[in-house]
Design a protein around this motif. Structure first.
Motif: not given
Length: 447
Positions: A261-264, A267-269, A379-382, A386-389
């Motif tokens: 559920w977290l992967t989409p 990807r949105g972030i 927003l910048a932190a998220a 997300s790039r590492v995730y």
């Protein structure tokens, strides 16, 4: 101190978790932090989280609760008994006028003092009590206490988590961070004192010196910090040494939190850092500023700064030429070199500029400035996380993107402030008081 840490690391995990709550809680409530800094317990708990003996999220939650509750108790102690303690201190050590000046300062900017004090071992145990003694409203104290406690515990836990078994190196790293912040606070306080001192102003005037503008001072400090961190990360990424040596372990730990559920959501972030979205936000807000505020210079400069920042990022990326993580870990598409993260750099610069443009459209207020800055930072932190995730960047790539973005914004602010000061000085030099014209003499006609 080392023996105490060695003792903590060998305790049962549940007991370490209890200490991670109790020690931060006791820092300001009973002033234990004057003797023993609470981040030691958080670091040790982070080390155990790395060893999968404690959940990292639980360490952060428990440590934050301890820090916030302890500071709230310290605030109440200051509010109820602070005057009683101050009245019994020798007047030659604590002058009443100085106490009143301190209270006035906390009433004006107390929230930021609470937030910054949380990151310095020398002030962490004292600021909550002083805030209560100064009658800082609790509704003002609490939000900054929550944000500061969460940020401080998260930072300390992550340092222990990344360092793993090398917890003594992590302890030294936190001490360097605390010392650097304390030095920054001292410089800011000295700067404020110098601006208000008639003696200092007179001496500067006699020697034709002038204190730098407040915004110029802040931007230069941010530029120095961002540049210093980016330079260190560039060196580590080419090794890899230092921070980059923990990239593989930390990347796999983050990937371990992947959920269906977290992967989409991730990807949105991460699309918020893609160039069409980032440029689109800046262009739209810039158009609104040009239309409503009749200001075309700021929107054009914002788009130019965003493009130039991306150009600098590409130059660094090709110079370092760091490969990305293995393709088998990717959960989204990616191209180009890995360091620094392009999405993270673009998001940091774009949403910083977007916040500036948005503030031109909103009524001027401190609350609006704080909220807009907080949203831009989140927003910048998220986007970076997300790039590492998603497995397309190493953690130090993201840290490099944040450093480059913040440093680039600070550079733009520094240049703008310098240009503005030069123009003001030239205008003042050209402004020559006009000589009073003689009054016209009225000649009466001859009778």
């Amino acid at each position: 101190m080392s023996k105490i840490v060695d003792g903590l690391i060998n305790l049962p995990p549940w007991l370490v978790l209890l200490v991670a709550f109790a020690l931060p809680a006791a820092e300001a409530s009973i002033f234990v932090g004057v003797v023993f800094p609470g981040e030691i317990a958080i670091i040790v708990a982070g080390v155990l989280a790395h060893a999968h003996k404690l959940p990292l999220w639980l360490v952060i939650v428990v440590g934050t609760l301890g820090a916030v509750i302890g500071d709230s108790i310290g605030y109440e102690v200051g509010a109820r008994y602070g005057d009683w303690v101050l009245a019994r201190l020798p007047k030659r050590l604590v002058k009443p006028e100085h106490v009143e000046q301190g209270r006035a300062l906390l009433r004006r900017r107390g929230g930021w003092a609470v937030l910054i004090g949380r990151f310095t071992a020398a002030l962490r145990a004292l600021v909550p009590g002083l805030a209560g003694t100064s009658r800082l409203p609790y509704r003002t104290f609490l939000p900054y206490n929550l944000v500061g406690g969460l940020a401080w515990v998260t930072m300390s836990a992550l340092i222990g988590y990344i360092a793993g078994a090398s917890y003594k190196a992590a302890e030294h790293q936190v001490s360097l961070i605390s010392g650097g912040l304390l030095a920054l606070i001292v410089l800011v306080v000295l700067h404020q004192i110098a601006r208000k001192s008639q003696r200092v102003q007179s001496w500067l005037a006699r020697h034709r010196y002038k204190l730098p503008d407040r915004w110029l001072t802040a931007s230069v400090l941010m530029l120095t910090a961002g540049g210093w961190l980016l330079a260190g990360l560039v060196q580590d990424a080419q090794g890899p040494t230092g921070a980059a040596s923990s990239d593989s372990r930390l990347l796999h730990d983050v990937i371990g939190y992947q959920r269906a559920w977290l992967t989409p959501v991730a990807r949105g972030i991460t699309t918020l850092g893609a160039w069409p979205v980032a440029y689109g936000v800046v262009v739209v807000l810039g158009g609104l500023v040009a239309w409503r505020a009749r200001n075309r210079v700021l929107p054009l400069c914002s788009v130019a700064l965003l493009g130039a920042g991306q150009g600098v990022r590409l130059a660094i990326s090709h110079a370092v030429a760091r490969p990305r993580p293995p393709r088998g870990l990717w959960l989204t598409g990616a191209d180009g070199y890995s360091f620094p993260s392009g999405h993270t750099t673009l998001a940091t610069i774009a949403y910083g500029l977007a916040g500036l443009l948005l503030l031109r459209l909103l009524p001027a207020s401190r609350l609006a400035t704080v909220l807009v800055s907080l949203v831009a930072a989140v927003l910048a932190a998220a986007v970076g996380v997300s790039r590492v995730y998603l497995g397309v960047h190493w953690p130090s790539d993201v840290a490099g993107g944040w450093s480059l973005g913040v440093g680039w914004l600070a550079l733009a602010t520094t240049v703008y402030t310098l240009v503005r000061l030069v123009r003001l000085r030239r205008s003042a030099n050209r402004l020559v008081p006009a000589e009073a014209a003689p009054e016209p003499q009225v000649v009466s006609p001859a009778p």
